[in-house]
Design a protein around this motif. Structure first.
Motif, PDB file in Angstrom:
ATOM      1  N   ARG A  38       0.893  -1.086  -0.305  1.00  0.00           N
ATOM      2  CA  ARG A  38      -0.027  -0.209  -0.343  1.00  0.00           C
ATOM      3  C   ARG A  38       0.948   1.201   0.165  1.00  0.00           C
ATOM      4  NH1 ARG A  38      -5.261  -1.766   1.444  1.00  0.00           N
ATOM      5  NH2 ARG A  38      -5.589  -3.485   2.732  1.00  0.00           N
ATOM      6  N   ALA A  39       1.731   1.297   0.784  1.00  0.00           N
ATOM      7  CA  ALA A  39       2.808   2.639   1.354  1.00  0.00           C
ATOM      8  C   ALA A  39       3.965   2.813   0.002  1.00  0.00           C
ATOM      9  CB  ALA A  39       3.438   2.023   2.503  1.00  0.00           C
ATOM     10  N   SER A  40       4.108   1.826  -0.516  1.00  0.00           N
ATOM     11  CA  SER A  40       5.749   1.797  -1.897  1.00  0.00           C
ATOM     12  C   SER A  40       5.058   1.904  -3.150  1.00  0.00           C
ATOM     13  CB  SER A  40       6.426   0.529  -1.274  1.00  0.00           C
ATOM     14  OG  SER A  40       6.735   0.408  -1.001  1.00  0.00           O
ATOM     15  N   TRP A  41       3.340   1.338  -3.256  1.00  0.00           N
ATOM     16  CA  TRP A  41       3.356   1.749  -4.697  1.00  0.00           C
ATOM     17  C   TRP A  41       1.730   2.584  -4.180  1.00  0.00           C
ATOM     18  CZ3 TRP A  41       6.660   0.406  -8.030  1.00  0.00           C
ATOM     19  CH2 TRP A  41       6.813  -0.963  -8.054  1.00  0.00           C
ATOM     20  N   GLY A  42       1.139   2.776  -3.848  1.00  0.00           N
ATOM     21  CA  GLY A  42       0.145   3.063  -3.924  1.00  0.00           C
ATOM     22  C   GLY A  42       0.208   4.649  -2.887  1.00  0.00           C
ATOM     23  N   GLY A  43       0.987   4.674  -2.027  1.00  0.00           N
ATOM     24  CA  GLY A  43       1.700   5.884  -1.267  1.00  0.00           C
ATOM     25  C   GLY A  43       2.450   6.578  -2.067  1.00  0.00           C
ATOM     26  N   ALA A  44       3.656   6.331  -2.561  1.00  0.00           N
ATOM     27  CA  ALA A  44       3.807   7.032  -3.735  1.00  0.00           C
ATOM     28  C   ALA A  44       3.584   7.824  -4.556  1.00  0.00           C
ATOM     29  CB  ALA A  44       4.817   6.283  -4.109  1.00  0.00           C
ATOM     30  N   LEU A  45       2.422   6.886  -5.565  1.00  0.00           N
ATOM     31  CA  LEU A  45       1.566   7.295  -6.400  1.00  0.00           C
ATOM     32  C   LEU A  45       0.578   8.710  -6.025  1.00  0.00           C
ATOM     33  CD1 LEU A  45       0.414   4.840  -8.904  1.00  0.00           C
ATOM     34  CD2 LEU A  45       1.298   6.321  -8.644  1.00  0.00           C
ATOM     35  N   VAL A  73       4.602  12.379   3.452  1.00  0.00           N
ATOM     36  CA  VAL A  73       3.093  12.579   2.589  1.00  0.00           C
ATOM     37  C   VAL A  73       2.133  11.206   2.557  1.00  0.00           C
ATOM     38  CG1 VAL A  73       0.377  13.819   2.838  1.00  0.00           C
ATOM     39  CG2 VAL A  73       2.843  15.068   3.578  1.00  0.00           C
ATOM     40  N   GLY A  74       2.146  11.332   1.041  1.00  0.00           N
ATOM     41  CA  GLY A  74       1.405  10.290   0.999  1.00  0.00           C
ATOM     42  C   GLY A  74       1.738   9.179   0.801  1.00  0.00           C
ATOM     43  N   ILE A  75       3.444   8.391   1.114  1.00  0.00           N
ATOM     44  CA  ILE A  75       3.862   6.576   1.935  1.00  0.00           C
ATOM     45  C   ILE A  75       3.326   6.722   3.115  1.00  0.00           C
ATOM     46  CG2 ILE A  75       5.374   5.643   2.185  1.00  0.00           C
ATOM     47  CD1 ILE A  75       7.184   7.101  -0.461  1.00  0.00           C
ATOM     48  N   GLY A  76       3.262   8.047   4.023  1.00  0.00           N
ATOM     49  CA  GLY A  76       2.944   7.990   5.132  1.00  0.00           C
ATOM     50  C   GLY A  76       1.199   7.790   5.433  1.00  0.00           C
ATOM     51  N   LEU A  77       0.284   8.574   4.912  1.00  0.00           N
ATOM     52  CA  LEU A  77      -1.292   7.670   4.749  1.00  0.00           C
ATOM     53  C   LEU A  77      -1.412   6.554   4.081  1.00  0.00           C
ATOM     54  CD1 LEU A  77      -2.615  11.756   3.638  1.00  0.00           C
ATOM     55  CD2 LEU A  77      -2.361  10.644   5.315  1.00  0.00           C
ATOM     56  N   ALA A  78      -0.634   6.003   3.387  1.00  0.00           N
ATOM     57  CA  ALA A  78      -1.670   4.920   2.549  1.00  0.00           C
ATOM     58  C   ALA A  78      -0.727   3.954   4.060  1.00  0.00           C
ATOM     59  CB  ALA A  78      -0.541   4.720   1.634  1.00  0.00           C
ATOM     60  N   ARG A  79       0.693   3.736   4.341  1.00  0.00           N
ATOM     61  CA  ARG A  79       0.689   3.147   5.767  1.00  0.00           C
ATOM     62  C   ARG A  79       0.074   3.668   6.486  1.00  0.00           C
ATOM     63  NH1 ARG A  79       5.629   0.904   5.553  1.00  0.00           N
ATOM     64  NH2 ARG A  79       6.045   2.737   4.192  1.00  0.00           N
ATOM     65  N   ALA A  80      -0.707   4.691   7.154  1.00  0.00           N
ATOM     66  CA  ALA A  80      -1.624   4.456   7.657  1.00  0.00           C
ATOM     67  C   ALA A  80      -2.560   3.453   7.962  1.00  0.00           C
ATOM     68  CB  ALA A  80      -1.972   5.711   8.383  1.00  0.00           C
ATOM     69  N   VAL A  81      -3.013   3.874   6.407  1.00  0.00           N
ATOM     70  CA  VAL A  81      -4.825   3.106   6.104  1.00  0.00           C
ATOM     71  C   VAL A  81      -4.147   1.476   6.315  1.00  0.00           C
ATOM     72  CG1 VAL A  81      -5.820   2.638   4.458  1.00  0.00           C
ATOM     73  CG2 VAL A  81      -5.075   4.428   4.528  1.00  0.00           C
ATOM     74  N   GLY A  82      -2.990   0.673   5.903  1.00  0.00           N
ATOM     75  CA  GLY A  82      -2.884  -0.093   6.305  1.00  0.00           C
ATOM     76  C   GLY A  82      -2.516  -0.553   7.243  1.00  0.00           C
ATOM     77  N   LEU A  92       8.872  -1.959  12.447  1.00  0.00           N
ATOM     78  CA  LEU A  92       9.601  -1.857  11.762  1.00  0.00           C
ATOM     79  C   LEU A  92       8.492  -0.442  10.528  1.00  0.00           C
ATOM     80  CD1 LEU A  92      12.081  -0.897   9.582  1.00  0.00           C
ATOM     81  CD2 LEU A  92      11.692  -3.221   8.317  1.00  0.00           C
ATOM     82  N   GLN A  93       7.549  -0.876  10.985  1.00  0.00           N
ATOM     83  CA  GLN A  93       6.981  -0.024   9.836  1.00  0.00           C
ATOM     84  C   GLN A  93       6.237   0.993  10.409  1.00  0.00           C
ATOM     85  OE1 GLN A  93       4.908  -0.764   7.447  1.00  0.00           O
ATOM     86  NE2 GLN A  93       5.793  -2.722   6.722  1.00  0.00           N
TER      87      GLN A  93
END
Length: 117
Positions: A38-45, A73-82, A92-93
């Motif tokens: 989620r974070a690496s691909w969706g968050g980066a996008l 910000v995008g990666i962090g938001l996607a990580r939080a959704v995860g 590590l997350q």
């Protein structure tokens, strides 16, 4: 318009990490792997889409710092959704999320400084 298209693709990627993993031949078996997809691909996008929509072209340095900020910000938001949807994030997350917050905040602070004449 491009920003909206990229953000829409990001939302789809964040919402469907299993499909992203299949497309990349990276199947996720743990919640941390799902969060990373989620974070690496969706968050980066998401960050790239936000950067495109927010782009200011005062200087190349400010543009680069803005891009880094929006990526974090995008990666962090996607990580939080995860964290919410996948649950059970490992240490590590949490470390990654903390780093993303600190980097985004530092970039935002730097961007709020007046532009040198």
């Amino acid at each position: 318009m491009l920003a909206f298209v990229v953000i829409a693709a990001a939302i789809v990627a964040i919402a469907s990490p299993v499909e992203v993993g299949r497309a990349l031949s990276r199947t996720a078996t743990t919640s941390s792997e799902m969060i990373n997809l989620r974070a690496s691909w969706g968050g980066a996008l998401l960050g790239i889409g936000a950067a495109i929509g927010w782009a200011r072209t005062e200087t190349r340095t400010r543009l680069a710092v803005s891009l880094v900020m929006w990526l974090m910000v995008g990666i962090g938001l996607a990580r939080a959704v995860g964290f919410v949807l996948d649950g059970d994030p490992d240490r590590l997350q949490w470390l990654w999320l903390g780093a993303e917050i600190v980097i985004a905040a530092a970039c935002a602070w730097w961007l709020r400084r007046p532009i040198a004449a």
